[in-house]
Design a protein around this motif. Structure first.
Motif, PDB file in Angstrom:
ATOM      1  N   ALA A 160       0.866  -1.118   0.107  1.00 21.80           N
ATOM      2  CA  ALA A 160      -0.089   0.251  -0.240  1.00 21.80           C
ATOM      3  C   ALA A 160       0.902   1.200  -0.022  1.00 21.80           C
ATOM      4  CB  ALA A 160      -0.941  -0.062   1.132  1.00 21.80           C
ATOM      5  N   GLY A 161       1.098   1.695  -1.196  1.00 22.41           N
ATOM      6  CA  GLY A 161       2.056   2.976  -1.250  1.00 22.41           C
ATOM      7  C   GLY A 161       1.165   4.311  -1.529  1.00 22.41           C
ATOM      8  N   ASN A 162       1.829   5.289  -1.387  1.00 24.30           N
ATOM      9  CA  ASN A 162       1.322   6.660  -1.764  1.00 24.30           C
ATOM     10  C   ASN A 162       2.264   7.477  -2.729  1.00 24.30           C
ATOM     11  OD1 ASN A 162       3.353   7.307   0.171  1.00 24.30           O
ATOM     12  ND2 ASN A 162       2.090   8.596   1.575  1.00 24.30           N
ATOM     13  N   GLY A 163       3.192   6.672  -3.193  1.00 19.00           N
ATOM     14  CA  GLY A 163       3.938   7.637  -4.124  1.00 19.00           C
ATOM     15  C   GLY A 163       3.230   7.636  -5.447  1.00 19.00           C
ATOM     16  N   GLU A 164       4.123   8.236  -6.364  1.00 19.80           N
ATOM     17  CA  GLU A 164       3.583   8.359  -7.653  1.00 19.80           C
ATOM     18  C   GLU A 164       3.648   6.752  -8.147  1.00 19.80           C
ATOM     19  OE1 GLU A 164       4.633  10.429 -12.059  1.00 19.80           O
ATOM     20  OE2 GLU A 164       5.856  10.802 -10.394  1.00 19.80           O
ATOM     21  N   ASP A 165       2.165   6.445  -8.942  1.00 15.03           N
ATOM     22  CA  ASP A 165       2.239   5.078  -9.798  1.00 15.03           C
ATOM     23  C   ASP A 165       2.019   4.157  -8.509  1.00 15.03           C
ATOM     24  OD1 ASP A 165       2.007   6.048 -12.194  1.00 15.03           O
ATOM     25  OD2 ASP A 165       4.432   6.109 -12.432  1.00 15.03           O
ATOM     26  N   GLU A 166       1.636   4.461  -7.204  1.00 12.59           N
ATOM     27  CA  GLU A 166       1.560   3.616  -6.196  1.00 12.59           C
ATOM     28  C   GLU A 166      -0.108   3.483  -5.557  1.00 12.59           C
ATOM     29  OE1 GLU A 166       6.108   3.350  -4.278  1.00 12.59           O
ATOM     30  OE2 GLU A 166       4.578   4.299  -3.151  1.00 12.59           O
ATOM     31  N   GLY A 167      -0.232   2.404  -4.883  1.00 11.18           N
ATOM     32  CA  GLY A 167      -1.665   2.565  -4.509  1.00 11.18           C
ATOM     33  C   GLY A 167      -1.763   0.937  -3.638  1.00 11.18           C
ATOM     34  N   LEU A 181      -4.804  -8.577  -7.525  1.00 11.40           N
ATOM     35  CA  LEU A 181      -5.223  -7.048  -8.321  1.00 11.40           C
ATOM     36  C   LEU A 181      -4.038  -6.130  -7.879  1.00 11.40           C
ATOM     37  CD1 LEU A 181      -7.879  -8.676  -8.331  1.00 11.40           C
ATOM     38  CD2 LEU A 181      -9.078  -6.549  -7.690  1.00 11.40           C
ATOM     39  N   MET A 182      -3.280  -5.883  -9.026  1.00  8.28           N
ATOM     40  CA  MET A 182      -2.101  -5.171  -8.701  1.00  8.28           C
ATOM     41  C   MET A 182      -2.561  -3.559  -9.253  1.00  8.28           C
ATOM     42  SD  MET A 182       1.611  -5.714 -10.036  1.00  8.28           S
ATOM     43  CE  MET A 182       2.944  -4.720  -9.859  1.00  8.28           C
ATOM     44  N   THR A 183      -2.068  -2.706  -8.645  1.00  7.49           N
ATOM     45  CA  THR A 183      -2.257  -1.158  -8.631  1.00  7.49           C
ATOM     46  C   THR A 183      -0.781  -0.463  -9.098  1.00  7.49           C
ATOM     47  OG1 THR A 183      -4.358  -1.123  -7.722  1.00  7.49           O
ATOM     48  CG2 THR A 183      -3.188   0.947  -7.997  1.00  7.49           C
ATOM     49  N   SER A 184       0.078  -0.705  -8.216  1.00  6.51           N
ATOM     50  CA  SER A 184       1.415  -0.013  -8.199  1.00  6.51           C
ATOM     51  C   SER A 184       2.305  -0.671  -9.417  1.00  6.51           C
ATOM     52  CB  SER A 184       2.141  -0.295  -6.899  1.00  6.51           C
ATOM     53  OG  SER A 184       1.365   0.052  -5.993  1.00  6.51           O
ATOM     54  N   VAL A 206      -3.646  -6.474 -14.296  1.00  6.97           N
ATOM     55  CA  VAL A 206      -2.389  -5.832 -14.812  1.00  6.97           C
ATOM     56  C   VAL A 206      -2.303  -4.601 -14.400  1.00  6.97           C
ATOM     57  CG1 VAL A 206      -0.733  -5.257 -16.684  1.00  6.97           C
ATOM     58  CG2 VAL A 206      -1.854  -7.479 -16.386  1.00  6.97           C
ATOM     59  N   PRO A 207      -1.338  -3.727 -13.872  1.00  2.00           N
ATOM     60  CA  PRO A 207      -1.292  -2.523 -13.266  1.00  2.00           C
ATOM     61  C   PRO A 207      -0.953  -1.533 -14.566  1.00  2.00           C
ATOM     62  CG  PRO A 207       0.759  -3.379 -12.710  1.00  2.00           C
ATOM     63  CD  PRO A 207       0.096  -4.550 -13.458  1.00  2.00           C
ATOM     64  N   ASN A 208      -1.569  -0.319 -14.229  1.00  2.00           N
ATOM     65  CA  ASN A 208      -1.235   0.798 -14.993  1.00  2.00           C
ATOM     66  C   ASN A 208      -1.582   0.481 -16.576  1.00  2.00           C
ATOM     67  OD1 ASN A 208      -0.626   3.555 -14.837  1.00  2.00           O
ATOM     68  ND2 ASN A 208       1.532   3.057 -14.850  1.00  2.00           N
ATOM     69  N   TRP A 209      -2.452  -0.183 -17.097  1.00  2.00           N
ATOM     70  CA  TRP A 209      -2.818  -0.413 -18.397  1.00  2.00           C
ATOM     71  C   TRP A 209      -1.680  -0.997 -19.097  1.00  2.00           C
ATOM     72  CZ3 TRP A 209      -4.008   4.681 -16.504  1.00  2.00           C
ATOM     73  CH2 TRP A 209      -5.205   4.719 -15.868  1.00  2.00           C
ATOM     74  N   ALA A 210      -0.747  -1.613 -18.494  1.00  2.00           N
ATOM     75  CA  ALA A 210       0.450  -2.255 -19.140  1.00  2.00           C
ATOM     76  C   ALA A 210       1.417  -1.359 -19.964  1.00  2.00           C
ATOM     77  CB  ALA A 210       0.371  -3.563 -19.797  1.00  2.00           C
ATOM     78  N   MET A 211       1.337  -0.037 -19.496  1.00  2.00           N
ATOM     79  CA  MET A 211       1.954   0.807 -19.986  1.00  2.00           C
ATOM     80  C   MET A 211       3.562   0.441 -19.867  1.00  2.00           C
ATOM     81  SD  MET A 211       0.154   4.572 -18.558  1.00  2.00           S
ATOM     82  CE  MET A 211       1.881   5.247 -19.148  1.00  2.00           C
ATOM     83  N   GLU A 232      -8.999  -0.848 -20.332  1.00  2.00           N
ATOM     84  CA  GLU A 232      -8.845   0.017 -21.516  1.00  2.00           C
ATOM     85  C   GLU A 232      -8.563   1.483 -20.892  1.00  2.00           C
ATOM     86  OE1 GLU A 232     -11.467   1.867 -25.506  1.00  2.00           O
ATOM     87  OE2 GLU A 232     -12.279  -0.063 -23.836  1.00  2.00           O
ATOM     88  N   SER A 233      -7.628   2.254 -21.531  1.00  2.00           N
ATOM     89  CA  SER A 233      -7.509   3.575 -21.306  1.00  2.00           C
ATOM     90  C   SER A 233      -7.571   4.486 -22.556  1.00  2.00           C
ATOM     91  CB  SER A 233      -6.124   3.621 -20.665  1.00  2.00           C
ATOM     92  OG  SER A 233      -5.947   4.986 -20.488  1.00  2.00           O
ATOM     93  N   GLU A 234      -8.166   5.767 -22.494  1.00  2.00           N
ATOM     94  CA  GLU A 234      -8.185   6.426 -23.710  1.00  2.00           C
ATOM     95  C   GLU A 234      -6.903   7.114 -23.984  1.00  2.00           C
ATOM     96  OE1 GLU A 234     -11.402   9.101 -22.924  1.00  2.00           O
ATOM     97  OE2 GLU A 234     -13.050   7.827 -23.821  1.00  2.00           O
ATOM     98  N   GLN A 235      -6.133   7.226 -22.763  1.00  2.00           N
ATOM     99  CA  GLN A 235      -4.788   8.086 -22.865  1.00  2.00           C
ATOM    100  C   GLN A 235      -3.747   7.096 -23.069  1.00  2.00           C
ATOM    101  OE1 GLN A 235      -7.046   8.591 -20.217  1.00  2.00           O
ATOM    102  NE2 GLN A 235      -8.345  10.324 -21.102  1.00  2.00           N
ATOM    103  N   HIS A 236      -3.908   5.802 -22.697  1.00  2.00           N
ATOM    104  CA  HIS A 236      -2.798   4.954 -22.620  1.00  2.00           C
ATOM    105  C   HIS A 236      -2.738   3.702 -23.360  1.00  2.00           C
ATOM    106  CE1 HIS A 236      -1.393   7.697 -19.332  1.00  2.00           C
ATOM    107  NE2 HIS A 236      -2.570   7.197 -18.799  1.00  2.00           N
ATOM    108  N   GLN A 237      -1.599   3.225 -24.108  1.00  2.00           N
ATOM    109  CA  GLN A 237      -1.667   2.080 -24.750  1.00  2.00           C
ATOM    110  C   GLN A 237      -0.732   1.009 -23.952  1.00  2.00           C
ATOM    111  OE1 GLN A 237      -3.672   1.093 -27.591  1.00  2.00           O
ATOM    112  NE2 GLN A 237      -4.389   3.407 -26.904  1.00  2.00           N
ATOM    113  N   PRO A 238      -1.256  -0.299 -24.075  1.00  2.00           N
ATOM    114  CA  PRO A 238      -0.557  -1.298 -23.668  1.00  2.00           C
ATOM    115  C   PRO A 238       1.033  -1.529 -24.127  1.00  2.00           C
ATOM    116  CG  PRO A 238      -1.990  -2.347 -24.635  1.00  2.00           C
ATOM    117  CD  PRO A 238      -2.391  -0.745 -24.710  1.00  2.00           C
TER     118      PRO A 238
END
Length: 284
Positions: A160-167, A181-184, A206-211, A232-238
């Motif tokens: 459980a993180g509070n940094g950028e790209d963490e959660g 269920l991975m977020t970070s 998979v976290p972060n839309w597999a960026m 799916e993300s409108e802004q990011h592609q895997p």
């Protein structure tokens, strides 16, 4: 409203793949998963943007993990209606990128949410917001937290993180089935997770839309999932390399952009995967 067009069922046993079949449906306006005792269903919702995962128990309780994208509230409402959701007992917000304050109050009110779960930092913010709802309890999850969510379904927080790209990164266990269920996607989170017990993962969100750089080959091989889910993300592609590395572990990869709603129904010993492709309509 998105119209559900098709259901494809793929049966999985604990150690081997079973047969696959495809069933044509007309316009499916409701889905009854017919959950019996000692069964649950987990649905990764095929919204046009963002993450939302619906967990349904045989006791009628529903848990929602995240609320989709910033502009997908109507889509979310329609999909929850399709799955017969009238109340949500627990709403989990995994990180700040999935926190849309303007959506929280309507969801709490409409679905009679009783429990909000997030990282300790976000939970502090939610406590003030939830004060307007006298029956809502805010629960902070930190590393090492374990909680029973539904009969036979437990959660334990691996990071459980509070940094950028963490959660919140947490594991769900239902009998012998394990979902991660991975977020970070930070280096710090990965170093931490490589020390955890991630054996026998059936389902991997998979976290972060597999960026690019969101997952290393080392962690993918460590998790070694049977099935991987990408939202799916409108802004990011895997990143194609991440997709290749997942497939190289013999993981079956499902994309909400391609497959729509991905529902996995668990019994004590087996699980079954249903995909419900959806026709996208303009909600603007």
């Amino acid at each position: 409203m998105r119209v559900l067009l098709l259901m494809t069922a793929i049966f999985f046993q604990l150690t081997s793949f079973g047969s696959a079949s495809s069933i044509e449906y007309g316009n499916v306006e409701s889905i009854d998963l017919n959950l019996r005792d000692h069964e649950i269903a987990v649905t990764f919702l095929g919204l046009s943007d963002g993450e939302a995962t619906l967990i349904q128990g045989s006791n009628g309780e529903n848990i929602l993990v995240n609320m989709g994208g910033e502009e997908t509230s109507e889509e979310l409402r329609d999909m929850l209606k399709t799955y017969g959701v009238k109340e949500i007992s627990t709403l989990v917000i995994t990180n700040r990128q999935n926190l849309f304050v303007n959506q929280l109050s309507p969801i709490i009110s409409k679905y009679n949410v009783k429990q909000l779960i997030s990282t300790p930092e976000i939970a502090n913010e939610l406590t003030d917001m939830a004060a307007a709802f006298t029956e809502v309890v805010v629960v902070p999850w930190k590393e090492g937290t374990a909680q029973i969510l539904l009969p036979d379904l437990s959660a334990d927080v691996l990071f459980a993180g509070n940094g950028e790209d963490e959660g919140l990164d947490f594991r769900l266990q239902f009998f012998k089935h394990r979902l991660f269920l991975m977020t970070s996607s930070s280096d710090r989170a990965e170093e931490n997770l490589l020390k955890k017990n991630l054996d026998d993962i059936n389902i991997f969100k998979v976290p972060n839309w597999a960026m690019e750089d969101s997952l290393s080959e080392k962690l993918i091989q460590y998790v070694n999932p049977q099935i991987s889910i990408l939202f799916e993300s409108e802004q990011h592609q895997p990143d194609p390399d991440i997709i290749y590395e997942l497939q190289d572990t013999w993981s079956e990869v499902f994309f909400t952009k391609k497959h729509g709603n991905i529902t996995i129904k668990f019994t004590e010993n087996n699980y079954e995967v249903f995909t419900f492709p959806v026709e996208k309509e303009d909600y603007s």
